[in-house]
Design a protein around this motif. Structure first.
Motif, PDB file in Angstrom:
ATOM      1  N   ALA A  63       1.775   5.466   5.158  1.00 47.51           N
ATOM      2  CA  ALA A  63       2.192   4.228   4.499  1.00 47.51           C
ATOM      3  C   ALA A  63       2.956   3.384   5.496  1.00 47.51           C
ATOM      4  N   ARG A  64       2.920   2.086   5.262  1.00 44.44           N
ATOM      5  CA  ARG A  64       3.559   1.138   6.170  1.00 44.44           C
ATOM      6  C   ARG A  64       4.148   0.009   5.349  1.00 44.44           C
ATOM      7  N   ILE A  65       5.276  -0.519   5.817  1.00 48.40           N
ATOM      8  CA  ILE A  65       5.914  -1.632   5.117  1.00 48.40           C
ATOM      9  C   ILE A  65       6.404  -2.643   6.146  1.00 48.40           C
ATOM     10  N   THR A  66       6.116  -3.904   5.911  1.00 46.62           N
ATOM     11  CA  THR A  66       6.547  -4.954   6.830  1.00 46.62           C
ATOM     12  C   THR A  66       7.997  -5.354   6.539  1.00 46.62           C
ATOM     13  N   SER A  67       8.538  -6.202   7.380  1.00 44.96           N
ATOM     14  CA  SER A  67       9.926  -6.617   7.212  1.00 44.96           C
ATOM     15  C   SER A  67      10.135  -7.416   5.936  1.00 44.96           C
ATOM     16  N   ASP A  68       9.070  -8.046   5.438  1.00 45.64           N
ATOM     17  CA  ASP A  68       9.200  -8.801   4.181  1.00 45.64           C
ATOM     18  C   ASP A  68       8.675  -8.034   2.975  1.00 45.64           C
ATOM     19  N   GLY A  69       8.433  -6.734   3.170  1.00 43.80           N
ATOM     20  CA  GLY A  69       8.142  -5.871   2.025  1.00 43.80           C
ATOM     21  C   GLY A  69       6.688  -5.653   1.676  1.00 43.80           C
ATOM     22  N   GLN A  70       5.771  -6.166   2.472  1.00 44.96           N
ATOM     23  CA  GLN A  70       4.363  -5.905   2.194  1.00 44.96           C
ATOM     24  C   GLN A  70       4.029  -4.475   2.588  1.00 44.96           C
ATOM     25  N   THR A  71       3.262  -3.819   1.738  1.00 42.47           N
ATOM     26  CA  THR A  71       2.975  -2.402   1.953  1.00 42.47           C
ATOM     27  C   THR A  71       1.473  -2.136   2.038  1.00 42.47           C
ATOM     28  N   ASN A  72       1.146  -1.067   2.718  1.00 45.55           N
ATOM     29  CA  ASN A  72      -0.217  -0.547   2.643  1.00 45.55           C
ATOM     30  C   ASN A  72      -0.155   0.968   2.746  1.00 45.55           C
ATOM     31  N   TYR A  73      -1.125   1.598   2.110  1.00 39.65           N
ATOM     32  CA  TYR A  73      -1.140   3.058   1.978  1.00 39.65           C
ATOM     33  C   TYR A  73      -2.496   3.617   2.367  1.00 39.65           C
ATOM     34  N   GLU A  74      -2.451   4.827   2.864  1.00 40.70           N
ATOM     35  CA  GLU A  74      -3.684   5.575   3.060  1.00 40.70           C
ATOM     36  C   GLU A  74      -4.242   5.888   1.662  1.00 40.70           C
ATOM     37  N   ASP A  75      -5.554   5.871   1.529  1.00 39.92           N
ATOM     38  CA  ASP A  75      -6.164   5.970   0.200  1.00 39.92           C
ATOM     39  C   ASP A  75      -5.732   7.200  -0.587  1.00 39.92           C
ATOM     40  N   SER A  76      -5.582   8.331   0.068  1.00 35.71           N
ATOM     41  CA  SER A  76      -5.310   9.571  -0.658  1.00 35.71           C
ATOM     42  C   SER A  76      -3.910   9.622  -1.268  1.00 35.71           C
ATOM     43  N   VAL A  77      -3.010   8.726  -0.852  1.00 30.86           N
ATOM     44  CA  VAL A  77      -1.641   8.758  -1.397  1.00 30.86           C
ATOM     45  C   VAL A  77      -1.363   7.603  -2.342  1.00 30.86           C
ATOM     46  N   LYS A  78      -2.309   6.697  -2.476  1.00 30.93           N
ATOM     47  CA  LYS A  78      -2.094   5.555  -3.377  1.00 30.93           C
ATOM     48  C   LYS A  78      -1.837   6.045  -4.794  1.00 30.93           C
ATOM     49  N   GLY A  79      -0.800   5.491  -5.411  1.00 32.28           N
ATOM     50  CA  GLY A  79      -0.435   5.889  -6.767  1.00 32.28           C
ATOM     51  C   GLY A  79       0.486   7.088  -6.823  1.00 32.28           C
ATOM     52  N   ARG A  80       0.643   7.788  -5.695  1.00 30.58           N
ATOM     53  CA  ARG A  80       1.519   8.962  -5.677  1.00 30.58           C
ATOM     54  C   ARG A  80       2.738   8.751  -4.774  1.00 30.58           C
ATOM     55  N   PHE A  81       2.561   8.047  -3.678  1.00 32.07           N
ATOM     56  CA  PHE A  81       3.646   7.810  -2.725  1.00 32.07           C
ATOM     57  C   PHE A  81       4.067   6.347  -2.801  1.00 32.07           C
ATOM     58  N   THR A  82       5.354   6.129  -2.574  1.00 31.98           N
ATOM     59  CA  THR A  82       5.879   4.769  -2.526  1.00 31.98           C
ATOM     60  C   THR A  82       6.789   4.627  -1.317  1.00 31.98           C
ATOM     61  N   ILE A  83       6.483   3.636  -0.493  1.00 31.88           N
ATOM     62  CA  ILE A  83       7.320   3.339   0.664  1.00 31.88           C
ATOM     63  C   ILE A  83       8.232   2.166   0.323  1.00 31.88           C
ATOM     64  N   SER A  84       9.466   2.259   0.794  1.00 32.13           N
ATOM     65  CA  SER A  84      10.423   1.170   0.574  1.00 32.13           C
ATOM     66  C   SER A  84      11.386   1.138   1.750  1.00 32.13           C
ATOM     67  N   ARG A  85      12.160   0.086   1.842  1.00 34.37           N
ATOM     68  CA  ARG A  85      13.112  -0.018   2.943  1.00 34.37           C
ATOM     69  C   ARG A  85      14.359  -0.759   2.490  1.00 34.37           C
TER      70      ARG A  85
END
Length: 121
Positions: free
Chosen positions: A49-71
């Motif tokens: 998972a990755r998150i930009t400085s303004d909060g945009q996120t993207n996830y690997e397909d297998s973790v979508k809906g299960r993992f959440t990235i935040s900062r």
């Protein structure tokens, strides 16, 4: 100059949850994207998972809906909330951050030391 320190790994049963944290410290002017990668035994490092400085996120397909990235930009910290963990999630997880240390310099990638996530019944 810059350190990324991870915490929160450990042993969990399938279906359980863990929360990983990664705090950046040192000479930091700006932190751009932050992310989590995993490296299964004998395999290459992969983006989770990755998150930009303004909060945009993207996830690997297998973790979508299960993992959440935040900062938390005030704390220079990125988190990974991992729910419904599966056996295949077991790996060493590495924190990554794109950090600018001096105003005249380009940003560089920094890595944490890794934290082990073990999923086992």
């Amino acid at each position: 100059q810059v350190q990324l320190v991870e915490s929160g790994g450990g042993l969990v049963q399938p279906g359980g949850s863990l929360r990983l944290s990664c705090a950046a410290s040192g000479r930091i002017l700006s932190i751009y994207a932050m992310g989590w990668y995993l490296q299964p035994p004998g395999k290459q490092r992969e983006l989770v998972a990755r998150i930009t400085s303004d909060g945009q996120t993207n996830y690997e397909d297998s973790v979508k809906g299960r993992f959440t990235i935040s900062r938390d930009n005030a704390k220079n910290t990125v988190y990974l909330q991992m729910n419904s963990l599966k056996l295949e999630d077991m790996a060493v997880y590495y924190c990554n951050a794109d950090i600018k240390t001096y105003y005249w310099a380009t940003s560089n990638d920094y890595w944490g030391q890794g934290t082990q996530v073990t999923v086992s019944s």
